[in-house]
Design a protein around this motif. Structure first.
Motif, short mmCIF file in Angstrom:
data_model
loop_
_atom_site.label_atom_id
_atom_site.label_comp_id
_atom_site.label_asym_id
_atom_site.label_seq_id
_atom_site.Cartn_x
_atom_site.Cartn_y
_atom_site.Cartn_z
N PHE A 166 5.23 4.57 7.33
CA PHE A 166 5.18 3.37 6.50
C PHE A 166 4.47 2.22 7.22
CE2 PHE A 166 7.99 5.80 4.08
CZ PHE A 166 8.38 5.14 2.92
N SER A 167 3.80 2.52 8.32
CA SER A 167 3.26 1.47 9.18
C SER A 167 2.12 0.69 8.54
CB SER A 167 2.79 2.07 10.51
OG SER A 167 1.71 2.98 10.29
N ASN A 214 0.83 -1.20 0.00
CA ASN A 214 0.00 0.00 0.00
C ASN A 214 0.87 1.25 0.00
OD1 ASN A 214 -2.46 -1.54 0.29
ND2 ASN A 214 -1.87 -1.85 2.45
N ASP A 215 0.24 2.38 -0.11
CA ASP A 215 0.94 3.66 -0.06
C ASP A 215 1.48 3.92 1.34
OD1 ASP A 215 0.29 4.26 -2.71
OD2 ASP A 215 -1.57 5.25 -2.12
N GLY A 216 2.59 4.64 1.41
CA GLY A 216 3.02 5.25 2.65
C GLY A 216 2.35 6.60 2.78
N HIS A 217 2.74 7.35 3.79
CA HIS A 217 2.11 8.65 4.03
C HIS A 217 3.13 9.59 4.65
CE1 HIS A 217 -0.77 11.59 5.80
NE2 HIS A 217 -1.44 11.32 4.70
N ALA A 218 3.05 10.86 4.27
CA ALA A 218 3.91 11.90 4.85
C ALA A 218 3.07 13.09 5.25
CB ALA A 218 4.98 12.33 3.85
N SER A 219 3.38 13.66 6.40
CA SER A 219 2.70 14.87 6.86
C SER A 219 3.74 15.91 7.24
CB SER A 219 1.78 14.57 8.06
OG SER A 219 2.53 14.02 9.13
N ASN A 220 3.40 17.16 7.00
CA ASN A 220 4.37 18.24 7.16
C ASN A 220 3.71 19.47 7.76
OD1 ASN A 220 6.37 16.88 5.05
ND2 ASN A 220 4.32 16.95 4.15
N ASP A 221 4.50 20.31 8.38
CA ASP A 221 4.01 21.59 8.87
C ASP A 221 5.14 22.61 8.82
OD1 ASP A 221 5.41 21.85 11.63
OD2 ASP A 221 4.52 19.85 11.71
N GLY A 222 4.78 23.87 8.83
CA GLY A 222 5.76 24.95 8.82
C GLY A 222 5.11 26.26 9.22
N LYS A 223 5.90 27.18 9.76
CA LYS A 223 5.38 28.48 10.15
C LYS A 223 6.49 29.51 10.14
CE LYS A 223 5.77 27.15 15.04
NZ LYS A 223 5.02 26.94 16.30
N ASP A 224 6.09 30.79 10.07
CA ASP A 224 7.09 31.85 10.00
C ASP A 224 6.42 33.21 10.14
OD1 ASP A 224 9.79 32.89 9.44
OD2 ASP A 224 8.89 33.66 7.60
#
Length: 473
Positions: free
Chosen positions: A276-277, A227-237
């Motif tokens: 990747f779980s 199956n697909d893996g997954h990525a999550s991201n965040d950022g601020k400034d």
């Protein structure tokens, strides 16, 4: 296997660069309900404290202390029809149709306060939302390798001052303190990577993976249905800029305005988390695949600059009932070429997003009609260009296109000191075709990218409902 993918706020960066309130892109609501009623043709009107946003020189026309507090509810409607999105291998991406990815509604608040100090000086403070994006395609849609969801929010604090030279000339200056926050998620194309390593040039590397899994006690057979893996991201400034205004009053009925709003540089810093779980039911297989992909949780960084704008506007009072106004806004996007996303503290190569945006022009015409001493009716129309050149440079985070805006509004005086503004706008977008390919695939070691191609057509329109309360001390 060098399995790489877009581990940063790419969509946030794409959106933020082109969503200036007076430019095309994801235009989040309205900075002024009174302005919305005339399709933002009111830059030279200076009817209330929201002139801080449009032209700070207009503060010179306001008496006493004034407050304008408003909110605009954005009600989007958008559909996407897939036209053959693929893995980097050229095989169909599969997945489900994009459905209900736009929110039911989003609200953009605004607050403006002005105070006249004397015959020459006036000050003010504005608080508004310059940018915003909120899309949730889900983890299974056909374009999930480019984007699954994005949330971008920005708040701008804009203290301003105006100086009136004489009855004809007034000048304004403001400082912009802008806070930006972004969140992004996307799928990871593990199935495409495993398929590419099952034969041909990648077969030897694929065989090595099988041996590693077996040696650790895992089940290599599960590689046939990953199956697909997954990525999550965040950022601020926080970023800083300024705005300038000039207003020329020809006579009591006619005035002209010029306004400039600078670009703001942001260094969005945050983190990237890889998951990747759920690639298979075997934790050992999942761990081997993640290790082979060289995907580690890390910092995230993208540098971007919002576009600068230059506006010219005019206001004319024809008689006691009718007034007309117009605005032309130029937005400088052409300094934004490709966007480099970096991953500090890792050996990952940068992700390069092809943009090459063009400069744009927005033209609006509006008018007021004084129905009686307590009720003023407004209307306006605007044409707004998109900075995106073509389908090959359109990304799912910003399915933008040229649009028309049709607006109506009203101001109703509750008392000599207070009034309310109402506005409704309909934004009709041209169909936006997308044929975007990420030029870096998961097996390349010098750059980051999923190599996907997202193809299809977006059909979009927005409704904007605005309400504001104004009070004069």
């Amino acid at each position: 296997m060098q399995h790489k993918y877009l581990p940063l706020i790419i969509a946030a960066a794409l959106s933020a660069i082109s969503v200036s309130a007076q430019a095309s892109g994801y235009r989040f609501g309205s900075q002024s309900v009174s302005g919305q009623g005339t399709a933002d043709a009111n830059g030279a009107e200076a009817a209330d404290a929201s002139t801080i946003f449009y032209n700070p020189a207009g503060l010179s026309r306001l008496d006493g202390t004034q407050i304008s507090a408003g909110a605009t509810v954005v009600v989007p409607h958008s559909t996407f029809s897939d036209a053959g999105s693929t893995h980097f291998t050229g095989q169909p991406a599969g997945g489900t149709a994009a459905k209900d990815y736009a929110p039911d509604s989003v609200t953009a608040p605004s607050l403006y306060v002005s105070k006249k100090l004397n015959d020459q000086w006036a000050v003010g403070l504005g608080l508004f939302v310059p940018y915003g994006a909120k899309l949730n395609y889900g983890d299974t849609w056909t374009g999930r390798y480019a984007l699954s969801n994005i949330k971008l929010e920005a708040i701008n604090l804009n203290p301003s001052v105006s100086w009136k030279l004489n009855e004809h000339h007034a000048f304004g200056f403001g400082i912009d303190a802008e806070y930006m926050k972004a969140e992004l998620a996307q799928a990871v194309d593990v199935p495409g990577s495993v398929a590419a390593l099952s034969s041909g040039p990648g077969a030897a590397q694929g065989a090595l993976l099988i041996k590693q899994i077996a040696a650790l006690g895992g089940n290599p057979a599960l590689l046939r249905a990953v199956n697909d893996g997954h990525a999550s991201n965040d950022g601020k400034d926080w970023g800083w800029g300024f705005n300038l205004g000039y207003m020329f009053t020809l006579d009591q009925n006619t005035r002209f305005g010029l306004a400039y709003r600078s670009s703001i540089s942001h260094q969005l810093k945050g983190s990237t988390v890889w998951d990747f779980s759920k690639v298979t039911t075997d934790p050992i297989v999942n761990q081997v695949l993640q290790a082979a992909s060289h995907k580690v949780n890390s910092a995230a960084l993208v540098a971007l600059r919002t576009p600068e704008t230059l506006s010219a506007n005019v206001f004319h009072q024809f008689d006691s009932k009718w007034a007309g106004m117009a605005d032309v806004t130029f937005t400088r996007n052409n300094r934004m070429g490709d966007l480099d996303i970096q991953f500090p503290g890792t050996t990952e190569g940068a992700e390069v997003i092809r943009q090459q945006w063009k400069n744009t022009v927005r033209v609006s015409l509006g008018g007021n009609y004084a129905y009686n001493e307590n009720l003023t009716l407004r209307a306006g129309v605007a044409y707004d260009e998109s900075p995106v050149k073509n389908a090959e440079l359109t990304h799912p985070a910003l399915p933008d296109s040229d649009r028309m805006q049709y607006s109506v509004g009203a101001n109703w005086k509750l008392s000599p000191r207070s009034s309310i503004d109402l506005a409704y706008s309909f934004l009709d977008f041209k169909d936006a075709k997308i044929n975007y390919t990420n030029n870096c695939n998961p097996l390349m070691t010098t750059c980051t990218g999923n190599g996907e191609t997202t193809r299809g057509t977006y059909k979009t329109h927005l409704s904007l409902l605005g309400f504001a309360y104004n009070y004069k001390f």
